[in-house]
Design a protein around this motif. Sequence first.
Motif, PDB file in Angstrom:
ATOM      1  N   GLY A 208     -33.766   0.249 -19.224  1.00  0.00           N
ATOM      2  CA  GLY A 208     -33.552   0.463 -17.799  1.00  0.00           C
ATOM      3  C   GLY A 208     -34.539  -0.295 -16.942  1.00  0.00           C
TER       4      GLY A 208
ATOM      5  N   VAL B 119     -30.848   4.820 -17.746  1.00  0.00           N
ATOM      6  CA  VAL B 119     -30.697   5.132 -16.320  1.00  0.00           C
ATOM      7  C   VAL B 119     -31.597   6.324 -15.967  1.00  0.00           C
ATOM      8  CG1 VAL B 119     -29.071   5.887 -14.534  1.00  0.00           C
ATOM      9  CG2 VAL B 119     -28.354   4.230 -16.270  1.00  0.00           C
TER      10      VAL B 119
ATOM     11  N   THR C 104     -28.694   5.110 -22.242  1.00  0.00           N
ATOM     12  CA  THR C 104     -28.351   4.446 -20.999  1.00  0.00           C
ATOM     13  C   THR C 104     -29.531   3.726 -20.358  1.00  0.00           C
ATOM     14  OG1 THR C 104     -28.835   6.285 -19.491  1.00  0.00           O
ATOM     15  CG2 THR C 104     -26.684   6.295 -20.591  1.00  0.00           C
TER      16      THR C 104
END
Length: 383
Positions: free
Chosen positions: A305, A282, A280
């Motif tokens: 990210g 994140v 991700t």
Amino acid sequence: MAAYPAEFNPRKVLDDPAFKIIDTVPQRDPSINLACAYNQHKQIHLVQKPKPSAGPGQVVVHIRATGICGSDCHFWKHGRIGDTMVVRDECGAGHESAGQVIEVGEGVTKVKTGDKVAIEAGLPCGTCDFCKIGRYNACETVVFFSTPPYHGTLTRYHLHPADWVHKIPDSVSFEEGSLLEPLAVALAGIDRSGLRLGDPLFIAGAGPIGLVTLLAAHAAGATPIVITDLSEFRLEFAKKLVPSVHTVLIDRSSTPTEVAQKVKETAGLPKGLHCAIDCTGVESSVQAAIFSLRFGSTVFVIGVGKDYQNLPFMHCSANEIDVKFQYRYANQYPKAIRLVEGGLVNLKPLVTHRFTLENAVEAFETAVDISRGAVKCQILDEE
């Protein structure tokens, strides 16, 4: 040093009289080299490009299948990734492609007209220190198609060095051939993570890269595997791909430690798992991955990210948790082809939405709209 930056200078396309922007959905015309491009105004549209001819050591490929990557969507919507990859003009999209060789240049013996090939989108110089030791993904002068300023492979006819196409067998479809690129990303991550047979694994994120990583990790013998996501649809899709996988639906209000605790409970490993792969990028997801591991484990970050993130530094220090990262891939395509040809990794179910080249803009709109339930959108061009 290979002269790739000069050979693929985007001005050769943009300044050609044949180049023009197409504002409407055209009828299919095989004589036109249709492509899809984004620009600095955060617009995406079809363009007409000059049709290439193969020079020495080159091939022209009729691109039959191209997948839409998250980075393509990011360049379209945000105009940049970091400070060095910035969209400043019309820039062709696409780097997950496979097709058929329709022309070979002088001296090409690796492939012939009619061969099915997957395209490796990065062209390194071949002479720098990193290239010499086989880590060509670190080449500072690499030409990577669809990364600004270089035009991508989402086009009808694409010129490519013969050394950087990979022949695929008849048993592997063009769709699977284009999916070899995200598989190469996942394989590089698994290699660098140190994942071993029987290792418990946490995969954060069930998007396309997370799902490909799931397939590859399952083939590598990781068990148990826990995968998380905010989307129940994607977790159900993961369960269909690998029925033995354990899924955890993330509540946005949950803290990273709460997510980590749920992952450990789901895996049946209260002291933590052996490895986590974050797909991700994140911050909270990377934090949860760190908290989910036992002493002496590794968090490997594939996801992209924001530039600066907060991590639990002393938790990593006190528990000897290594945090590692990845930049693209190197030397993965032959392995990826063998895995797909041998039936160990089945990429076919990942393609949920298909579009013609003429409808490439609709494909991008679908890819970024989570309500449409797309996992992997592919753009196809028949013979």
